[in-house]
Motif scaffolding. Structure first.
Motif, PDB file in Angstrom:
ATOM      1  N   ARG A 467       0.858  -1.185   0.000  1.00 23.91           N
ATOM      2  CA  ARG A 467       0.000   0.000   0.000  1.00 23.91           C
ATOM      3  C   ARG A 467       0.892   1.232   0.000  1.00 23.91           C
ATOM      4  O   ARG A 467       1.931   1.256   0.649  1.00 23.91           O
ATOM      5  N   LEU A 468       0.462   2.251  -0.718  1.00 25.29           N
ATOM      6  CA  LEU A 468       1.232   3.474  -0.895  1.00 25.29           C
ATOM      7  C   LEU A 468       0.534   4.610  -0.155  1.00 25.29           C
ATOM      8  O   LEU A 468      -0.673   4.791  -0.280  1.00 25.29           O
ATOM      9  N   ARG A 469       1.308   5.376   0.624  1.00 24.65           N
ATOM     10  CA  ARG A 469       0.753   6.547   1.302  1.00 24.65           C
ATOM     11  C   ARG A 469       1.560   7.775   0.881  1.00 24.65           C
ATOM     12  O   ARG A 469       2.790   7.782   0.947  1.00 24.65           O
ATOM     13  N   ILE A 470       0.831   8.812   0.434  1.00 23.00           N
ATOM     14  CA  ILE A 470       1.429  10.088   0.055  1.00 23.00           C
ATOM     15  C   ILE A 470       1.052  11.117   1.106  1.00 23.00           C
ATOM     16  O   ILE A 470      -0.122  11.280   1.436  1.00 23.00           O
ATOM     17  N   ASP A 471       2.040  11.821   1.669  1.00 24.08           N
ATOM     18  CA  ASP A 471       1.800  12.888   2.643  1.00 24.08           C
ATOM     19  C   ASP A 471       2.363  14.199   2.109  1.00 24.08           C
ATOM     20  O   ASP A 471       3.497  14.253   1.626  1.00 24.08           O
ATOM     21  N   GLY A 472       1.550  15.255   2.193  1.00 22.19           N
ATOM     22  CA  GLY A 472       2.044  16.568   1.811  1.00 22.19           C
ATOM     23  C   GLY A 472       3.071  17.071   2.812  1.00 22.19           C
ATOM     24  O   GLY A 472       2.824  17.068   4.016  1.00 22.19           O
ATOM     25  N   GLU A 473       4.233  17.471   2.318  1.00 22.34           N
ATOM     26  CA  GLU A 473       5.312  17.935   3.186  1.00 22.34           C
ATOM     27  C   GLU A 473       5.469  19.447   3.160  1.00 22.34           C
ATOM     28  O   GLU A 473       6.070  20.028   4.056  1.00 22.34           O
ATOM     29  N   THR A 474       4.943  20.105   2.142  1.00 20.47           N
ATOM     30  CA  THR A 474       5.060  21.552   2.035  1.00 20.47           C
ATOM     31  C   THR A 474       3.681  22.171   1.896  1.00 20.47           C
ATOM     32  O   THR A 474       2.738  21.527   1.408  1.00 20.47           O
ATOM     33  N   LEU A 475       3.542  23.415   2.328  1.00 21.26           N
ATOM     34  CA  LEU A 475       2.279  24.135   2.209  1.00 21.26           C
ATOM     35  C   LEU A 475       2.252  24.811   0.846  1.00 21.26           C
ATOM     36  O   LEU A 475       2.565  25.992   0.704  1.00 21.26           O
ATOM     37  N   GLY A 476       1.905  24.043  -0.161  1.00 16.27           N
ATOM     38  CA  GLY A 476       1.908  24.563  -1.518  1.00 16.27           C
ATOM     39  C   GLY A 476       1.054  23.713  -2.434  1.00 16.27           C
ATOM     40  O   GLY A 476       0.448  22.725  -2.021  1.00 16.27           O
ATOM     41  N   ASP A 477       1.023  24.095  -3.691  1.00 17.24           N
ATOM     42  CA  ASP A 477       0.172  23.431  -4.679  1.00 17.24           C
ATOM     43  C   ASP A 477       0.950  22.292  -5.337  1.00 17.24           C
ATOM     44  O   ASP A 477       1.282  22.327  -6.516  1.00 17.24           O
ATOM     45  N   TRP A 478       1.214  21.230  -4.542  1.00 12.20           N
ATOM     46  CA  TRP A 478       1.945  20.103  -5.101  1.00 12.20           C
ATOM     47  C   TRP A 478       1.040  19.230  -5.961  1.00 12.20           C
ATOM     48  O   TRP A 478      -0.181  19.268  -5.827  1.00 12.20           O
ATOM     49  N   ARG A 479       1.643  18.454  -6.826  1.00 14.62           N
ATOM     50  CA  ARG A 479       0.896  17.553  -7.723  1.00 14.62           C
ATOM     51  C   ARG A 479       1.623  16.208  -7.760  1.00 14.62           C
ATOM     52  O   ARG A 479       2.851  16.164  -7.808  1.00 14.62           O
ATOM     53  N   VAL A 480       0.849  15.121  -7.761  1.00 16.18           N
ATOM     54  CA  VAL A 480       1.419  13.779  -7.870  1.00 16.18           C
ATOM     55  C   VAL A 480       0.721  13.054  -9.009  1.00 16.18           C
ATOM     56  O   VAL A 480      -0.512  13.016  -9.071  1.00 16.18           O
ATOM     57  N   GLY A 481       1.517  12.479  -9.898  1.00 16.72           N
ATOM     58  CA  GLY A 481       0.984  11.739 -11.030  1.00 16.72           C
ATOM     59  C   GLY A 481       1.243  10.251 -10.901  1.00 16.72           C
ATOM     60  O   GLY A 481       0.872   9.626  -9.913  1.00 16.72           O
TER      61      GLY A 481
END
Length: 493
Positions: A467-481
């Motif tokens: 299982r994959l978990r993505i956590d936002g590390e910065t307060l910004g408009d990040w994108r994950v593809g």
């Protein structure tokens, strides 16, 4: 070595077992998907430090004829307005009958004789729940009109901040809700204490309610086994939702004025404010499913999160649930109390443009979409303040994340080893990734990470599924593809 693309479809799938969410996102908070790419929701900030004195249930924003902007919000015992600079005024009508802040149900301890039912067995559905108080608000021209079921009177506020809202002359009492139609009639719903009666004023005159040959006032009683809950304007019609079904009111002119027909059965509204309207139609939360009316007949919306939502909600407090649109992103959010919560603490969101769902945890009690104001406005359950949303990336003590269901690394009994990941994100380092591996669906789960993203990201773990978990590390408009794993085939286990 083989590169395995983690091409996970957009949105959250939370039905069935953990394994049934294979290859999908299973859990998330404060994230959305646009064009297949994961990104964070916008953050929030205080609209005004002038909080209400209790939780807001029922909100409206509008511009008057002088282009002044207003926000209205009602609590169980008060009615407030905020001007565009955030100054709050109390416009509570004189003599308003206070409602209740929390729903009351006599189904718990002491609700029957000792020993009547086995431990852990639900009692029969024999006791009525008194819902938490919410305000039904609309505009009559540039003025505000509103009512609560507990008080039952229809009030109007004529924009004078030093003057409370006043009873609409000659209007019926003991009403459950109200709506102003596109043809400029004021509908009193559940009028006069009859939970099925729809009564309307004369056109353009909300003080004339007695039918006569010289006016268009009138009434109709719905043929329904339920009780009127809410009325909303949809394209060319007024949709009236009851606790069991849905009816469309069509203007046909004198002498009958309105004709009302049932457009949906077994699709009742679960809470008075749990319906939202967009150009595509009306969308609402029922007792066990989500529904939409886009003209013609009501349709059940196939939801990827219905198991999660409807099997873990506090039905004793479900009258607090509400819906709000976020038109900039084609979304509808439903906030509701989870199984052990007495206040709205979760949301389910539907992107009606991309037909995707997502879930999360956030305590909000009322809200309005952008329109009169540039940003959506949602009221907090914690401090009774109104917050601007989709602005910046400040989430308080919360962090955006998404976690997938199982992803098979091998086939059959094959075990695979991962040695690195090639990330696909807008700006390297904006998110971290954690992997959770198992050899069997119900086996012991082992965590690896979090890993800070680099190109490539070195890592080592072995398993049959991950299982994959993505956590936002910065307060910004990040994108994950589409991230890719570099996998070495292993043996059998």
């Amino acid at each position: 070595m083989t590169l395995i693309p983690l091409d996970i479809p957009a949105g959250v799938y939370r039905n069935g077992t953990d394994l049934q969410s294979q290859g999908r996102w299973r859990d998330a908070n404060l994230v959305r998907w646009i064009d297949g790419t994961m990104r964070p929701l916008g953050g929030w900030r205080e609209r005004s430090s002038n909080a209400a004195a209790a939780k807001i249930r029922g909100m409206l924003s509008w511009s008057d004829n002088s282009n002044n902007r207003w926000i209205a919000g009602g609590t169980y015992n008060k009615l407030y307005i905020w001007n565009e600079t955030g100054v709050r005024s109390d416009i509570t009508p004189a003599g308003l009958t206070a409602g209740i802040e929390d729903a009351v149900a006599f189904t718990g301890y002491g609700g029957s004789f000792y020993g009547s039912y086995g431990y852990g067995i639900a009692r029969p559905d024999t006791v009525r729940i008194q819902p938490a108080t919410s305000w039904s608000l609309d505009t009559w021209g540039e003025n505000l009109v509103g009512c609560t079921e507990d008080d039952g009177k229809i009030y109007e506020w004529a924009l004078a901040t030093g003057t409370p809202a006043a009873v609409v002359a000659n209007a019926p009492v003991d009403n459950r809700s109200l709506v102003v139609t596109a043809e400029r009639f004021l509908f009193a719903l559940g009028a006069g204490g009859n939970p099925r009666l729809v009564q309307w004023s004369d056109r353009e005159d909300n003080t004339t309610w007695t039918p006569a040959a010289t006016n268009e006032a009138g009434d109709l009683e719905l043929e329904t086994s339920g009780q009127v809950m809410k009325g909303v304007r949809v394209r060319g019609q007024t949709l009236i939702l009851t606790s069991t079904d849905a009816h469309a009111a069509n203007y046909i002119g004198p002498p009958y004025v309105y004709g009302i027909e049932r457009v949906g059965s077994s699709c009742g509204l679960v809470a008075k404010e749990a319906v939202a309207v967009v150009d595509a139609g009306a969308f609402w939360m029922g007792a066990h499913a989500f529904y939409a009316y886009t003209g013609g007949a009501v349709q059940e919306i196939q939801s990827d999160v219905s198991d999660y939502v409807f099997n873990d909600m506090n039905r004793a407090q479900i009258s607090k649930a509400f819906a709000v649109t976020n038109s900039n992103f084609g979304e509808i959010f439903w906030f509701y109390p989870s199984g052990s919560a007495t206040e709205n603490d979760r949301y389910a969101a539907y992107n009606y443009i991309e037909n995707t769902w997502y879930t999360g945890d956030l305590a909000r009690t009322a809200g309005v979409d952008r329109g009169a104001f540039r940003q959506p406005l949602w009221a907090s359950a914690d401090d009774f303040k109104i917050y601007e949303h989709e602005i910046g990336y400040n989430y308080g003590n919360l962090t955006p994340f998404a976690e997938s269901g199982p992803i098979m690394l091998g086939s059959g009994n094959t075990v695979a080893s991962v040695v690195e990941m090639i990330p696909d994100e807008k700006t390297q380092g904006d998110v971290s990734v954690t992997f959770k591996t198992r050899f069997y669906p119900n086996g012991t789960e082992r965590d690896y990470g979090p890993f800070e993203m680099s190109l490539p990201t070195s890592m080592r773990f072995t398993g049959r599924q991950v299982r994959l978990r993505i956590d936002g590390e910065t307060l910004g408009d990040w994108r994950v593809g589409i991230n890719r794993l570099d996998v070495v085939a292993g043996g059998r286990r």
